[in-house]
Design a protein around this motif. Structure first.
Motif, mmCIF file in Angstrom:
data_model
loop_
_atom_site.group_PDB
_atom_site.id
_atom_site.type_symbol
_atom_site.label_atom_id
_atom_site.label_comp_id
_atom_site.label_asym_id
_atom_site.label_seq_id
_atom_site.Cartn_x
_atom_site.Cartn_y
_atom_site.Cartn_z
ATOM 1 N N LEU A 21 0.866 -1.175 -0.007
ATOM 2 C CA LEU A 21 -0.037 0.064 -0.102
ATOM 3 C C LEU A 21 0.914 1.193 0.104
ATOM 4 O O LEU A 21 0.644 2.313 -0.798
ATOM 5 N N HIS A 22 1.833 1.017 0.910
ATOM 6 C CA HIS A 22 2.838 2.415 0.763
ATOM 7 C C HIS A 22 3.568 2.638 -0.697
ATOM 8 O O HIS A 22 3.795 4.010 -1.174
ATOM 9 N N LEU A 23 3.822 1.604 -1.008
ATOM 10 C CA LEU A 23 4.706 1.572 -2.087
ATOM 11 C C LEU A 23 3.726 2.277 -3.597
ATOM 12 O O LEU A 23 4.147 3.210 -4.107
ATOM 13 N N LEU A 24 2.451 1.803 -3.425
ATOM 14 C CA LEU A 24 1.492 2.350 -4.357
ATOM 15 C C LEU A 24 1.060 3.761 -3.893
ATOM 16 O O LEU A 24 0.936 4.530 -5.051
ATOM 17 N N SER A 25 0.862 3.906 -2.809
ATOM 18 C CA SER A 25 0.318 5.346 -2.604
ATOM 19 C C SER A 25 1.572 6.385 -2.468
ATOM 20 O O SER A 25 1.197 7.430 -3.045
ATOM 21 N N ASP A 26 2.703 5.888 -2.037
ATOM 22 C CA ASP A 26 3.762 7.059 -1.976
ATOM 23 C C ASP A 26 4.633 7.051 -3.016
ATOM 24 O O ASP A 26 5.565 8.026 -3.094
ATOM 25 N N PHE A 59 -13.759 7.287 3.633
ATOM 26 C CA PHE A 59 -14.076 6.981 2.278
ATOM 27 C C PHE A 59 -14.871 8.190 1.707
ATOM 28 O O PHE A 59 -14.759 8.378 0.513
ATOM 29 N N SER A 60 -15.443 8.995 2.265
ATOM 30 C CA SER A 60 -16.141 10.014 1.673
ATOM 31 C C SER A 60 -14.961 11.101 1.116
ATOM 32 O O SER A 60 -15.476 11.950 0.323
ATOM 33 N N ASP A 61 -13.867 11.068 1.745
ATOM 34 C CA ASP A 61 -12.892 12.100 1.314
ATOM 35 C C ASP A 61 -12.502 11.525 -0.002
ATOM 36 O O ASP A 61 -12.464 12.248 -1.136
ATOM 37 N N VAL A 62 -12.395 10.325 -0.449
ATOM 38 C CA VAL A 62 -12.044 9.532 -1.495
ATOM 39 C C VAL A 62 -13.030 9.895 -2.639
ATOM 40 O O VAL A 62 -12.626 10.288 -3.529
ATOM 41 N N LEU A 63 -14.256 9.627 -2.156
ATOM 42 C CA LEU A 63 -15.454 9.783 -3.162
ATOM 43 C C LEU A 63 -15.392 11.305 -3.626
ATOM 44 O O LEU A 63 -15.692 11.636 -4.540
ATOM 45 N N GLY A 64 -15.247 12.135 -2.405
ATOM 46 C CA GLY A 64 -15.230 13.580 -3.027
ATOM 47 C C GLY A 64 -14.062 14.032 -3.651
ATOM 48 O O GLY A 64 -14.302 14.678 -4.897
ATOM 49 N N THR A 97 -5.929 2.397 -1.363
ATOM 50 C CA THR A 97 -4.673 2.744 -0.504
ATOM 51 C C THR A 97 -4.892 3.708 0.477
ATOM 52 O O THR A 97 -4.348 3.607 1.688
ATOM 53 N N ARG A 98 -5.625 5.081 0.221
ATOM 54 C CA ARG A 98 -5.658 5.952 1.075
ATOM 55 C C ARG A 98 -6.636 5.523 2.287
ATOM 56 O O ARG A 98 -6.437 5.925 3.396
ATOM 57 N N VAL A 99 -7.724 5.061 1.989
ATOM 58 C CA VAL A 99 -8.623 4.583 3.089
ATOM 59 C C VAL A 99 -7.952 3.335 4.033
ATOM 60 O O VAL A 99 -7.980 3.303 5.050
ATOM 61 N N ALA A 100 -7.254 2.511 3.377
ATOM 62 C CA ALA A 100 -6.588 1.226 4.010
ATOM 63 C C ALA A 100 -5.325 1.561 4.814
ATOM 64 O O ALA A 100 -5.282 1.127 5.828
ATOM 65 N N LEU A 101 -4.684 2.812 4.348
ATOM 66 C CA LEU A 101 -3.701 3.280 5.233
ATOM 67 C C LEU A 101 -4.196 4.275 6.314
ATOM 68 O O LEU A 101 -3.305 4.501 7.194
ATOM 69 N N GLY A 102 -5.458 4.325 6.463
ATOM 70 C CA GLY A 102 -5.971 5.289 7.650
ATOM 71 C C GLY A 102 -5.855 6.751 7.497
ATOM 72 O O GLY A 102 -6.004 7.241 8.603
ATOM 73 N N VAL A 103 -5.417 7.097 6.273
ATOM 74 C CA VAL A 103 -5.186 8.626 6.384
ATOM 75 C C VAL A 103 -6.440 9.315 5.564
ATOM 76 O O VAL A 103 -6.581 10.537 5.577
ATOM 77 N N HIS A 104 -7.570 8.666 5.246
ATOM 78 C CA HIS A 104 -8.599 9.320 4.516
ATOM 79 C C HIS A 104 -9.653 8.550 4.900
ATOM 80 O O HIS A 104 -9.728 7.355 4.944
ATOM 81 N N GLY A 122 -6.670 14.659 -1.806
ATOM 82 C CA GLY A 122 -5.647 15.041 -3.014
ATOM 83 C C GLY A 122 -5.325 13.963 -3.953
ATOM 84 O O GLY A 122 -5.130 14.147 -4.899
ATOM 85 N N HIS A 123 -4.952 12.456 -3.151
ATOM 86 C CA HIS A 123 -4.285 11.645 -4.059
ATOM 87 C C HIS A 123 -5.181 11.189 -5.141
ATOM 88 O O HIS A 123 -5.207 11.099 -6.158
ATOM 89 N N ALA A 124 -6.703 11.127 -4.498
ATOM 90 C CA ALA A 124 -7.835 10.607 -5.528
ATOM 91 C C ALA A 124 -8.061 11.755 -6.676
ATOM 92 O O ALA A 124 -8.282 11.144 -7.528
#
Length: 260
Positions: free
Chosen positions: A78-83, A205-210, A196-203, A154-156
């Protein structure tokens, strides 16, 4: 004489279309920015008061976080993909290289569209974060940390705008047999960023959807401006399956000349 007159009329038509194209790009950015703020505020109100969405946010965060805590190897992926792979800086660099290549090809308007779409997406995302000021999830035994506010992701949003730019620009260069696969990779990547952002606990789900929705709004608005220019310039309105500029697949124009 008739041919020269027709050419002059065509050039004048292109110049007028160019001026309206620039105005539409600016207008689409302003509209997206204005629409983003109430959209973000409404979503935050819904997230705070509507119990079903709140349960989805908390449930998704807790379940995915538990998996990440129990499986360090999965967390490393997850870190590799996200970061690294899907990081905003990586995707923005890809769009920057693409824009430079378009300028080299003298595809001025397509380069302007790509640049405006990417920059507008980033600025609107920062604006909404500053207005909403939503805190990130606070989980026990966190496996990742991220600075700043949470909504929208921001990632999404960057993934949505960046992959849309890459697909809509490069599609004419891809053989038809591979185009469905390219769309599949783009959609998988955008959805994967959110996971990845939800699974890593930094967002939440509604953040990602937004982030997804705002990114799509920016792309839709700037694409509308670009397609309106094509129609006014007499270049037609190609289907999405052909990309924004099917002419991009043609040979590089001679120095000093431009097809766009």
């Amino acid at each position: 004489m008739g041919t020269l007159t027709a050419l002059r009329q065509l050039r004048e038509r292109r110049r007028q279309a160019d001026r309206r194209f620039g105005a539409r790009l600016l207008a689409s950015t302003v509209v997206a920015a204005v629409a983003a703020v109430p959209f973000a505020l409404i979503l935050v109100l819904v997230e705070g008061r509507w119990a079903p969405l709140r349960r989805i946010d908390i449930g998704a965060a807790q379940r995915l976080h538990e998996v990440a805590v129990r499986h360090p190897s999965w967390t490393g992926v997850l870190h590799l993909l996200s970061d690294r792979v899907w990081a905003p800086v990586t995707l923005r660099l890809a769009v920057g290289v693409l824009t430079a290549w378009l300028l080299h090809r003298r595809a001025w308007r397509l380069a302007a569209w790509a640049m405006v779409t990417a920059v507008a997406g980033g600025l609107i995302g920062l604006l909404v974060k500053a207005v909403v000021e939503r805190d990130r999830p606070a989980l026990q035994d966190p496996v990742a940390h991220a600075p700043g506010y949470s909504f929208p992701s921001g990632h999404a949003m960057t993934a949505t705008t960046s992959f849309a730019i890459l697909i809509l620009v490069l599609l004419p260069l891809v053989p038809r047999v591979w185009r469905t696969a390219c769309w599949g990779v783009a959609v998988f990547s955008v959805l994967g960023v959110g996971l990845t952002r939800v699974a890593l606990g930094v967002h939440w789900f509604s953040d990602v959807l937004g982030g997804w929705l705002l990114g799509l709004a920016v792309v839709a608005l700037t694409t509308w401006a670009f397609e309106a220019w094509r129609i006014e310039a007499g270049l037609g309105h190609p289907p999405v399956s052909e990309g924004l500029e099917p002419e991009l697949a043609e040979a590089t124009p001679e120095p000093g000349r431009s097809r766009w």
